[in-house]
Design a protein around this motif. Sequence first.
Motif, PDB file in Angstrom:
ATOM      1  N   SER A  13     101.398 -15.633 -56.041  1.00 51.35           N
ATOM      2  CA  SER A  13     101.931 -16.538 -55.021  1.00 51.35           C
ATOM      3  C   SER A  13     103.217 -17.182 -55.524  1.00 51.35           C
ATOM      4  CB  SER A  13     100.914 -17.623 -54.654  1.00 51.35           C
ATOM      5  OG  SER A  13     101.115 -18.771 -55.458  1.00 51.35           O
ATOM      6  N   ARG A  51     100.055 -21.183 -48.199  1.00 50.18           N
ATOM      7  CA  ARG A  51      99.656 -21.924 -46.998  1.00 50.18           C
ATOM      8  C   ARG A  51      99.990 -23.394 -47.202  1.00 50.18           C
ATOM      9  NH1 ARG A  51      93.657 -19.198 -46.790  1.00 50.18           N
ATOM     10  NH2 ARG A  51      93.593 -20.182 -48.833  1.00 50.18           N
ATOM     11  N   ASP A  85      98.514 -17.048 -49.325  1.00 49.28           N
ATOM     12  CA  ASP A  85      98.080 -16.633 -47.996  1.00 49.28           C
ATOM     13  C   ASP A  85      97.636 -15.167 -48.069  1.00 49.28           C
ATOM     14  OD1 ASP A  85      97.859 -15.740 -45.407  1.00 49.28           O
ATOM     15  OD2 ASP A  85      99.573 -16.919 -44.672  1.00 49.28           O
ATOM     16  N   PRO A  86      96.321 -14.903 -47.954  1.00 48.94           N
ATOM     17  CA  PRO A  86      95.847 -13.525 -48.152  1.00 48.94           C
ATOM     18  C   PRO A  86      96.359 -12.562 -47.085  1.00 48.94           C
ATOM     19  CG  PRO A  86      94.028 -14.982 -47.522  1.00 48.94           C
ATOM     20  CD  PRO A  86      95.231 -15.846 -47.700  1.00 48.94           C
ATOM     21  N   GLU A  87      96.624 -13.067 -45.876  1.00 47.35           N
ATOM     22  CA  GLU A  87      97.179 -12.186 -44.839  1.00 47.35           C
ATOM     23  C   GLU A  87      98.551 -11.659 -45.257  1.00 47.35           C
ATOM     24  OE1 GLU A  87      95.795 -10.880 -42.160  1.00 47.35           O
ATOM     25  OE2 GLU A  87      93.977 -11.821 -42.982  1.00 47.35           O
ATOM     26  N   LYS A  88      99.362 -12.558 -45.828  1.00 52.07           N
ATOM     27  CA  LYS A  88     100.706 -12.182 -46.283  1.00 52.07           C
ATOM     28  C   LYS A  88     100.618 -11.193 -47.446  1.00 52.07           C
ATOM     29  CE  LYS A  88     103.574 -14.718 -43.702  1.00 52.07           C
ATOM     30  NZ  LYS A  88     102.881 -15.846 -43.186  1.00 52.07           N
ATOM     31  N   LYS A 118      98.172  -9.006 -47.896  1.00 52.84           N
ATOM     32  CA  LYS A 118      97.776  -7.712 -47.322  1.00 52.84           C
ATOM     33  C   LYS A 118      99.000  -7.004 -46.725  1.00 52.84           C
ATOM     34  CE  LYS A 118      93.650  -7.085 -44.903  1.00 52.84           C
ATOM     35  NZ  LYS A 118      92.878  -7.503 -43.756  1.00 52.84           N
ATOM     36  N   GLU A 119      99.799  -7.752 -45.966  1.00 47.44           N
ATOM     37  CA  GLU A 119     101.022  -7.189 -45.368  1.00 47.44           C
ATOM     38  C   GLU A 119     101.937  -6.608 -46.438  1.00 47.44           C
ATOM     39  OE1 GLU A 119     103.297 -10.096 -43.102  1.00 47.44           O
ATOM     40  OE2 GLU A 119     101.472 -10.555 -41.957  1.00 47.44           O
ATOM     41  N   ALA A 143      88.813 -13.494 -50.472  1.00 46.27           N
ATOM     42  CA  ALA A 143      89.691 -12.774 -49.541  1.00 46.27           C
ATOM     43  C   ALA A 143      90.661 -11.878 -50.316  1.00 46.27           C
ATOM     44  CB  ALA A 143      90.463 -13.774 -48.681  1.00 46.27           C
ATOM     45  N   GLU A 189      88.822  -8.825 -51.939  1.00 44.31           N
ATOM     46  CA  GLU A 189      88.546  -7.722 -51.008  1.00 44.31           C
ATOM     47  C   GLU A 189      89.786  -6.852 -50.821  1.00 44.31           C
ATOM     48  OE1 GLU A 189      86.931  -9.866 -47.685  1.00 44.31           O
ATOM     49  OE2 GLU A 189      84.961 -10.083 -48.667  1.00 44.31           O
ATOM     50  N   ILE A 190      90.949  -7.507 -50.774  1.00 40.69           N
ATOM     51  CA  ILE A 190      92.209  -6.752 -50.634  1.00 40.69           C
ATOM     52  C   ILE A 190      92.445  -5.892 -51.887  1.00 40.69           C
ATOM     53  CG2 ILE A 190      94.723  -6.987 -50.387  1.00 40.69           C
ATOM     54  CD1 ILE A 190      94.101  -9.642 -48.836  1.00 40.69           C
TER      55      ILE A 190
END
Length: 472
Positions: A176, A203, A209-212, A214-215, A247, A250-251
Amino acid sequence: MTPDEFRKHAHDLVEWMAGYMENVETFPVKSLVKPGEIFDKIPDNPPQKAESFDSLMSDFDKIILPGITHWQNPNFFAYFPANTSPASVLAEMVIATLGAQCMIWETSPAAAELEEKMMIWLRELISLPSGFEGVIQDSASTATLAAILTAREKSTNFSGNTEGLGKSGILKVYCSEQTHSSAEKGVKISGIGRKNLVKIPVRSDFSMDPEKLKEAILNDKEKGEIPCCVIVTLGTTGTTAIDPLRAIGEICRDNNAWLHVDAAMAGTALILPEFQWMLDGKEYIDSFVFNPHKWMFTNFDCTAYFVKDASLLIKTFEILPEYLKTRTRGKVNDYRDWGVPLGRRFRALKLWSVIRTYGVEGLREKVRNHIGIAAELSEMISKEADFEILAPVVICVVCFRYFPAGYTENQINDLNEKLNHQLNDSGKLYLSHTVLNGRYTLRMVTAQTNVTIGHVQNAWRLIKETARSLIS
Ligand SMILES: *Cc1c(COP(=O)(O)O)cnc(C)c1O
């Protein structure tokens, strides 16, 4: 120096040490000397003739001590602590006296086996999965480098070590924006290259931010790049933000990336059952580091580094020149193969001394107390209209600033910087800072071994008075 002379000096020195511990609060916390001041007081050439130890100590008091920042002063609230404790200092005296170089099992079996057992104690204390094996490293930076190198070798099927990285494709490491600079250092040294370190946005609570993430990984894979390693921080250096381990884990699992956890400071909080939530998702961890030399009362250096599969670590670091071959190889732990240096200090003795003399309950009580003090400080700050808290208080770090009405953001930043310097120059306390969303932020860490709520109340009073005097 004869053993008898040593005995006399050592007794005197122990008196000095105990006196220092008693009086440490009377020294200015942060050394107030100017650059070059100490250097100029030391002769340009070494003495030709032997000098007495007494003359050395007298110069130590006169020349050196004024140039020391007193990390063991309970008014030290800067950075993260580098705590010691009497039990740790006593063990360090024994370690220096033995002078054992514990590179392999044979060069001191007790050091290797005590280290193995201490790592089991620590693993159980912080509740890492039972298959993990540990080794003591000199610093979290070295441990993170070891993790990045092992991840690199796993990603390249160990061809990085033999062929170099020329044919390996582009390896990517993710962390991060708030991750400690040791990640960048490790990526540079590893040959992966700084531009292949991807800093994922955080965040509002400063956690990754795990979504970021993953992207970013999917993007890189599309370009044919290889997700090698993700660094999760439990307790960032700025604000002790906790990255969401499950989270992110898992990624990592889905993308075959190594998961390294940097819990350098906050790892100590894992000895408390009420902080085990930070480890939710621990089954995904490949490597984990925390520093007993920060918050577990064991003087620098002592870093605990744990790995899920020690064979990968050993395969990355192993060397076997003729002069290091032994008859016990393979039956015991030769820790020289578990990290960068060959030579190793007998650091396990410090841990043994600290854990036994505090006891688990004693350690928990101390750490809980520090966390409670941070909560009280945060409450005191929240009550003042002209101050504000700038990050969630998760463990024992409080981030705040002076925020009087009627000033621009720039003026507020300048005021807080001035406040920080003025406080530190008073010698009465030591705070450090960070910048959060463009705001100059004061950080106050309530985790020095001997800090009490009284120290923090006094410090808070001084902070308020100094801040308000800046604009009156
Ligand atoms: C202090 C710190 C480090 C570096 O620790 P060293 O042992 O000094 O290398 C790394 N990561 C985090 C989160 C830290 O707080």
